[in-house]
Design a protein around this motif. Sequence first.
Motif, mmCIF file in Angstrom:
data_model
loop_
_atom_site.group_PDB
_atom_site.id
_atom_site.type_symbol
_atom_site.label_atom_id
_atom_site.label_comp_id
_atom_site.label_asym_id
_atom_site.label_seq_id
_atom_site.Cartn_x
_atom_site.Cartn_y
_atom_site.Cartn_z
ATOM 1 N N SER A 143 -2.019 -6.690 1.496
ATOM 2 C CA SER A 143 -0.864 -6.147 2.208
ATOM 3 C C SER A 143 0.416 -6.255 1.380
ATOM 4 O O SER A 143 1.353 -5.471 1.565
ATOM 5 C CB SER A 143 -0.682 -6.844 3.560
ATOM 6 O OG SER A 143 -0.561 -8.239 3.421
ATOM 7 N N SER A 144 0.489 -7.200 0.442
ATOM 8 C CA SER A 144 1.665 -7.259 -0.438
ATOM 9 C C SER A 144 1.711 -6.040 -1.352
ATOM 10 O O SER A 144 2.798 -5.543 -1.676
ATOM 11 C CB SER A 144 1.642 -8.541 -1.277
ATOM 12 O OG SER A 144 1.849 -9.680 -0.465
ATOM 13 N N ALA A 147 3.074 -3.191 0.757
ATOM 14 C CA ALA A 147 4.528 -3.310 0.918
ATOM 15 C C ALA A 147 5.269 -2.982 -0.374
ATOM 16 O O ALA A 147 6.303 -2.302 -0.362
ATOM 17 C CB ALA A 147 4.884 -4.715 1.399
ATOM 18 N N ASP A 156 2.199 4.221 0.134
ATOM 19 C CA ASP A 156 1.184 3.278 -0.349
ATOM 20 C C ASP A 156 0.257 4.021 -1.317
ATOM 21 O O ASP A 156 -0.889 4.321 -1.001
ATOM 22 C CB ASP A 156 0.407 2.708 0.831
ATOM 23 C CG ASP A 156 -0.689 1.746 0.393
ATOM 24 O OD1 ASP A 156 -0.606 1.245 -0.741
ATOM 25 O OD2 ASP A 156 -1.636 1.525 1.186
ATOM 26 N N ASN A 305 -0.948 -10.951 -4.910
ATOM 27 C CA ASN A 305 -0.759 -10.608 -3.500
ATOM 28 C C ASN A 305 -0.640 -11.809 -2.575
ATOM 29 O O ASN A 305 0.173 -11.808 -1.647
ATOM 30 C CB ASN A 305 -1.930 -9.744 -3.016
ATOM 31 C CG ASN A 305 -1.918 -8.358 -3.618
ATOM 32 O OD1 ASN A 305 -0.879 -7.746 -3.757
ATOM 33 N ND2 ASN A 305 -3.091 -7.856 -3.975
ATOM 34 N N THR A 311 5.231 -9.459 -2.187
ATOM 35 C CA THR A 311 5.831 -8.130 -2.282
ATOM 36 C C THR A 311 6.765 -8.047 -3.486
ATOM 37 O O THR A 311 6.766 -7.044 -4.221
ATOM 38 C CB THR A 311 6.608 -7.794 -0.998
ATOM 39 O OG1 THR A 311 5.726 -7.903 0.123
ATOM 40 C CG2 THR A 311 7.176 -6.394 -1.049
ATOM 41 N N SER A 698 5.450 -8.477 3.653
ATOM 42 C CA SER A 698 4.060 -8.032 3.800
ATOM 43 C C SER A 698 3.298 -8.809 4.859
ATOM 44 O O SER A 698 2.245 -8.364 5.318
ATOM 45 C CB SER A 698 3.329 -8.170 2.463
ATOM 46 O OG SER A 698 3.122 -9.546 2.139
ATOM 47 N N GLN A 700 1.638 -11.387 4.312
ATOM 48 C CA GLN A 700 0.409 -11.904 3.708
ATOM 49 C C GLN A 700 0.535 -13.399 3.472
ATOM 50 O O GLN A 700 1.561 -13.877 2.991
ATOM 51 C CB GLN A 700 0.125 -11.186 2.393
ATOM 52 C CG GLN A 700 -1.162 -11.638 1.734
ATOM 53 C CD GLN A 700 -1.707 -10.637 0.739
ATOM 54 O OE1 GLN A 700 -1.205 -9.541 0.610
ATOM 55 N NE2 GLN A 700 -2.764 -11.002 0.044
#
Length: 905
Positions: A143-144, A147, A156, A305, A311, A698, A700
């Motif tokens: 998810s980082s 972001a 993305d 990440n 991020t 993010s 994360q």
Amino acid sequence: MTNKTKQKLIVTTVKTTCCYCGVGCGITAKVNSDTGEVIVIGDDDHPANFGRLCSKGSSLAETLELSSRLLVPQVYGKPVDWATALETVANKFNQLIDQYGPDAIAFYGSGQLLTEDYYVANKLMKGFIGSANIDTNSRLCMSSTVAGHKRTFGSDTVPACYDDYEQAELIILIGSNTAWCHPVSFQRIKAAKENNPRLKVVVIDPRKTPTCDIADLHIPVKIGTDVALFNGLLSYLYQENALDQEFIQQHTQGFEETIMAAQNDALNVATVAQKCQVAPHILETFYRWYKETDKTLSLYSQGVNQSSSGTDKVSAILHCHLATGRIGKPGCGPLSLTGQPNAMGGREVGGLAHQLAAHMDFYAEDIERVKRFWQSDNIADKPGHTATELFDAVADGKIKAIWIMATNPVVSMPNADKVKQALEQCEFVVVSDCVAHTDTLDLAHIKLPAAPWSEKDGTVTNSERRISRQRALLPLAGDAKPDWWIIAQVAQKMGFTDGFNYQSNVEIFREHARLSGFENNNKQRLRDFDISLLADISEDDYNNLQPTQWPITAKRPQGTARLFDQGKFFTPTEKANFTPIQFKPPANLPNQQWPLILNTGRLRDQWHTMTRTALAPRLNQHKPEPFVEITSADALDYGLNQGELAQIESAWGKMLVRVVITETLPQGVIFVPMHWTAQFSSQGRMGALVNPVIDPISKQPESKHTPVKIKAYDAQWHGFIISRHPLVLDGIDYTVLVKGNGYFHYEVASSKNIRNWQYHLANQLSPYTKELNWQTYQDDKKLLFRTACFSAKELQAVLIISPHSRLPERGWIGSLFDPLRTEPLKDDERMALLTGKPPLGTPDVGNIICACFNVGEKTILSAIKDGKLTTPQAVGKSCKAGTNCGSCVPEIKELLISHLTVTGS
């Protein structure tokens, strides 16, 4: 010849995709339609792997068994039919929504879901239940990157592709043990390096991993300092006038503020070296190579990440490519190596809590657009809880019901004990999975049997945006059903019939493709994800869909290898964004109470929480137990010895592990792999220790940096059991289960003495065999106990107990249980059982080094000695070790070095 005999000769060839990492390797499976036997090899034509498979992919056929499967729906512990299970779920969801509102419901998905499964789950939750409380274990791994991409590119978007491996002249591997986590990509990079003498490889990692085997330069940065490193690189390039000013002016915005922040953060190389705890000359070499090499490719993964500043780390890497114009061109660009087979597919359909489908977001116009497309008046209008927030909300009682799909958060989440407690007290837990027991499934009120990899049909997307078909090899077993079918049936029983009347997965794929192109023509807000050319795909064309990289549109019918080749990005101005960032240390630093840093990661031969890989005996032999790597200096300070047990504790939990002393990581840092669960280890769940702090953007978790302490575990005795049948070993502090070829291997230890082992073992074996004959050696004063039991001359179990951890090797004893062995044990073998040493002349392969071909350490050393071998290639020719995925080559090199050192030759 009978008809039945003729049927056995019918073998079907099925092209499908591997279910492990994000490389997305193609597989050719040979399936005997009568016996169900499957043979798996690499697909020579698939562009992700061109026929190569790693040890995990090569052993997939060995995991296709029914004994561990969940095959019937269960409601509160009782087997039921599908109608009962589905109505129970739908009725309870509707009741809780009526009582508490839609945010009382949550879904938690997985990169193991196919795109079609993911699409239906996201549509039900966000589009019809009306809450965005759906997140996925992909939150824990990439998810980082999402972001960072969106902040910089406006979308993305993964710009680069695997073909860039062969065209690059500088490949930077950042926070990625590629050799073990993406072995096929690693081998491709290795081959590219062998074929191109100009290509240099830089590995940026606190640990000296097997990936460093091909590195021209290893930069052992202090954990968490990547932003400082890449801000320093950007500042260096600026000072050296090595930036692409034309590209910056025409295609980016925000550079001035960003370079000022970078220069403030990194005054000079010496400043960066101090922050990163790296020798200045190493940084200078890296910075100079980057400056001089136009074709630069940056590959990064969880080390980037999984951070409270993940991020910013991603952005810092992207900034260097933008500032030099090294993006959208052959041989250069950033490329995120995703961890799961369909993490990308989950991103495409909006599987994360802050996304809508088809790369749309919670902007008013996107909400309205998806609402009209789905023809739903109940669409969510704001982001939902992300993974850690979601389980916190379960613990707080705000979420009353959760549906977990194809994942095991009681093991994999940070602060995993809290997750377990949250599910234990949750009012309604639904789990759909393909196996009968996981740490998470065992807490479920409703258990739904989902189809596994070999029975699923749909699509997945790999790290380079390549959509591939996953095709079923075998018919559905028992009452198992595809995930999309289960979700759609629940949706219909909740009253959402019109939106979920799917009859096949191709219908879902068409809808997914239509949505990707729906109103995707606004130049101010163009969306990168577009496969609209496939919106009307026929069933035959879907079945025969070839691996293709999106976007797939009328303008790009063959797909798209690279994006941003025109210098246009998915922002309103079509310019990429620079964002001022500065280095921030990790959220929780070591202190007097928690003096060490815990780093975590994956192993070569295991996958996530081992529900699949542990079924293949050869994948369990290389690293059979949970372990901790620690430097010799730290081991001395904390009184730890090689091969003994240690307890690691953090503010969130504790675990017991085997000690491995190594110099491959910095002092003050320890490393533990992530894979073991309560199903395989009594105290081996790494997630129980991990820091739950998250990146503020993010969301994360910071899985690479947890303050911990460590101490020796004071065991009264150590031992192992090798049994032909599974055992239940309650009341023992340390137990680890390792499935072998025809046997179950248990490592055991405890601080409490256990009397009458023979009686205990006999009780365990009595359901399988009645008359047991024993041969036993016992010395109560020395706490030595060794026994072997037989039934009708067939060896049933061997137990060896000792006051210390120096025990006989297990390999030879395990080989006596080989299902292919037909002759009874010889007298010298029976006698040798109580010593644990094979009779003279009996081969003993030793610890497994090469899982692909099951080649042990002693076999390799014998080949080296007898053949006077000096290279890994020569070893491969002699005994095949290292000739498939190549992940064991660094260890073969170590054996060669140790042999040459001992012999002096």
